[in-house]
Write a protein that holds these residues in place. Structure first.
Motif, mmCIF file in Angstrom:
data_model
loop_
_atom_site.group_PDB
_atom_site.id
_atom_site.type_symbol
_atom_site.label_atom_id
_atom_site.label_comp_id
_atom_site.label_asym_id
_atom_site.label_seq_id
_atom_site.Cartn_x
_atom_site.Cartn_y
_atom_site.Cartn_z
ATOM 1 N N ILE A 215 1.043 -1.048 0.048
ATOM 2 C CA ILE A 215 -0.095 -0.058 -0.102
ATOM 3 C C ILE A 215 0.923 1.329 0.049
ATOM 4 O O ILE A 215 0.324 2.425 -0.116
ATOM 5 C CB ILE A 215 -0.997 0.096 1.216
ATOM 6 C CG1 ILE A 215 -0.289 0.033 2.568
ATOM 7 C CG2 ILE A 215 -1.911 -1.073 1.280
ATOM 8 C CD1 ILE A 215 -1.070 -0.038 3.695
ATOM 9 N N ILE A 218 0.767 3.429 -3.237
ATOM 10 C CA ILE A 218 -0.352 4.559 -3.391
ATOM 11 C C ILE A 218 0.130 5.868 -3.109
ATOM 12 O O ILE A 218 0.829 6.149 -2.151
ATOM 13 C CB ILE A 218 -1.416 4.209 -2.421
ATOM 14 C CG1 ILE A 218 -1.900 2.840 -2.532
ATOM 15 C CG2 ILE A 218 -2.573 5.031 -2.673
ATOM 16 C CD1 ILE A 218 -2.897 2.414 -1.626
ATOM 17 N N LEU A 319 -8.141 1.099 -2.800
ATOM 18 C CA LEU A 319 -6.669 0.522 -3.129
ATOM 19 C C LEU A 319 -6.204 0.012 -2.106
ATOM 20 O O LEU A 319 -5.212 -1.317 -2.050
ATOM 21 C CB LEU A 319 -5.860 1.695 -3.678
ATOM 22 C CG LEU A 319 -6.440 2.233 -5.123
ATOM 23 C CD1 LEU A 319 -5.294 3.158 -5.428
ATOM 24 C CD2 LEU A 319 -6.569 1.093 -6.285
ATOM 25 N N TYR A 322 -7.495 -3.736 -1.370
ATOM 26 C CA TYR A 322 -6.962 -4.844 -2.343
ATOM 27 C C TYR A 322 -5.297 -5.159 -2.158
ATOM 28 O O TYR A 322 -4.831 -6.155 -2.114
ATOM 29 C CB TYR A 322 -7.079 -4.461 -4.014
ATOM 30 C CG TYR A 322 -8.510 -4.599 -4.394
ATOM 31 C CD1 TYR A 322 -9.109 -5.633 -4.428
ATOM 32 C CD2 TYR A 322 -9.116 -3.356 -4.506
ATOM 33 C CE1 TYR A 322 -10.429 -5.980 -4.839
ATOM 34 C CE2 TYR A 322 -10.367 -3.293 -4.972
ATOM 35 C CZ TYR A 322 -10.966 -4.803 -4.900
ATOM 36 O OH TYR A 322 -12.519 -4.704 -5.381
ATOM 37 N N GLY A 323 -4.760 -4.100 -1.673
ATOM 38 C CA GLY A 323 -3.214 -4.221 -1.121
ATOM 39 C C GLY A 323 -3.038 -4.930 -0.086
ATOM 40 O O GLY A 323 -2.224 -5.768 0.004
ATOM 41 N N GLU A 328 -0.408 -6.922 -3.128
ATOM 42 C CA GLU A 328 0.054 -6.012 -4.249
ATOM 43 C C GLU A 328 -1.283 -5.457 -4.638
ATOM 44 O O GLU A 328 -2.490 -5.758 -4.441
ATOM 45 C CB GLU A 328 0.525 -6.930 -5.135
ATOM 46 C CG GLU A 328 -0.491 -7.978 -6.081
ATOM 47 C CD GLU A 328 0.158 -8.729 -7.319
ATOM 48 O OE1 GLU A 328 0.947 -8.154 -7.859
ATOM 49 O OE2 GLU A 328 -0.463 -9.688 -7.252
ATOM 50 N N ILE A 329 -1.149 -4.298 -5.464
ATOM 51 C CA ILE A 329 -2.175 -3.482 -6.119
ATOM 52 C C ILE A 329 -1.667 -3.592 -7.624
ATOM 53 O O ILE A 329 -0.979 -2.704 -8.044
ATOM 54 C CB ILE A 329 -2.159 -1.999 -5.671
ATOM 55 C CG1 ILE A 329 -2.146 -2.042 -4.146
ATOM 56 C CG2 ILE A 329 -3.045 -1.185 -6.343
ATOM 57 C CD1 ILE A 329 -2.139 -0.729 -3.449
#
Length: 339
Positions: A215, A218, A319, A322-323, A328-329
């Motif tokens: 994350i 981001i 995001l 999901y991270g 992973e994103i």
């Protein structure tokens, strides 16, 4: 032995424990001093694998651990949800404990997630660092207030940076004001040291955490915000999807519906205050032309900056979801250049 339900009204020094049977009949009501042995002995009277509920109030950690060690199936009541069922003319500790046990027995208990002990320790580090930063900000505000009383103009944006400290070193203030500023600066240096120490401890604790690393890809999410998201969200798979995570963080609008009338208001702000703050702060601090920032600026032109920031914060939390889930994103993963 039939299933028993135990409601505990937990206080700082004493607690009231009510036991119910499957029919809702009260089997016992006792008041005990908050002692692990006394609590375990009283719950043992409910037989094997009792269903036990306590509210997420001040200092519930120790009680939940004792109950789990005693073999109870522990439930943590959400305080906001319990309030909805607590409209009664007479309120006392016995009634509160009975209401908790009744809600559990009927399957209507609004539950909060019980974080495992190791995650609670991580949260302690994150929350204490946040408290240190807040206290340090208060000290810095006091320095600004003293300078304002003395009519000192501060030309730089950061009074506590290199240029700002040079200014503070050369100021000629009245003795009382000078003593206060010197004392405040000494305290700020102590807080700086402690904040850095806790940041290092967090980075060490999360060094092998895949979601923590993921994350940080981001825009606007560095090590501090990443640690905060990991600690406060915990097991992200307890949320079916990112929408539920955003709702838990209090970033979704209020929804009131009756017949054909639907009203949607401002965001609920019910949930994790730290996660909500970090998500909004991350999109505010982020620079560059990421899709979240492009969408935020476009929405700000039509709906205003406040609505745009909240919408961008929801996208950022998506995001984050999901991270943390995948380590992973994918939408941020750059494809490797062809050989």
């Amino acid at each position: 032995m039939s299933q028993q339900y135990v409601g505990i009204d937990l206080h700082r020094r004493r607690s009231v424990i009510v036991r119910l049977n499957e029919a809702g009949e009260t089997l016992s009501t006792v008041s005990i001093d908050n002692d692990p042995v006394a609590l375990a002995l009283e719950v043992a009277r409910a037989g094997p694998d009792p269903e036990v509920v306590l509210e997420a109030t001040y200092g519930w950690y120790w009680a939940a651990d004792v109950l789990e060690a005693a073999g109870a199936r522990v439930h943590l009541a959400h305080p906001l949800g319990v309030v909805m069922f607590s409209h009664q003319r007479v309120k006392n500790d016995r009634r509160d404990a009975t209401n908790l046990a009744e809600l559990l027995r009927m399957g209507r208990l609004p539950e909060a997630w019980i974080a495992p002990p190791e995650l609670r320790e991580l949260r302690e580090l994150v929350r204490y660092r946040a408290k240190l930063v807040a206290l340090r900000s208060g000290l810095k505000a006091q320095v600004h207030a003293v300078l304002a009383k003395e009519g000192v103009h501060v030309p730089m944006t950061d009074l506590f940076g290199v240029a700002g400290n040079r200014l503070l070193d050369t100021l000629q203030l009245a003795p009382a004001f000078d003593a206060r500023v010197r004392s405040l600066r000494d305290l700020i240096r102590v807080y700086d040291t402690q904040v850095v120490a806790f940041e290092r401890a967090l980075n060490h604790e999360l060094a092998g955490h895949a979601g923590y690393r993921a994350i940080q890809a981001i825009h606007g999410v560095g090590r501090v915000f990443a640690a905060l998201f990991v600690a406060e969200i915990g097991d992200v798979t307890r949320f079916p999807g990112p929408r539920q995570l955003c709702s838990w963080a209090g970033l979704t609008p209020k929804h009131h519906e009756s017949d054909t009338v639907v009203r949607r208001g401002s965001i609920t702000k019910q949930g994790s205050r730290l996660v909500r703050w970090a998500a909004v702060e991350a999109v505010t601090q982020a620079r560059g032309t990421s899709k979240i920032q492009v969408d935020r600026h476009r929405l700000a032109e039509r709906r205003g900056t406040g609505i745009a920031k909240v919408a961008a914060a929801r996208k950022l939390l998506t995001l984050v979801y999901y991270g943390l889930r995948d380590g992973e994103i994918r939408c941020l993963t750059r494809p490797k250049a062809a050989a």
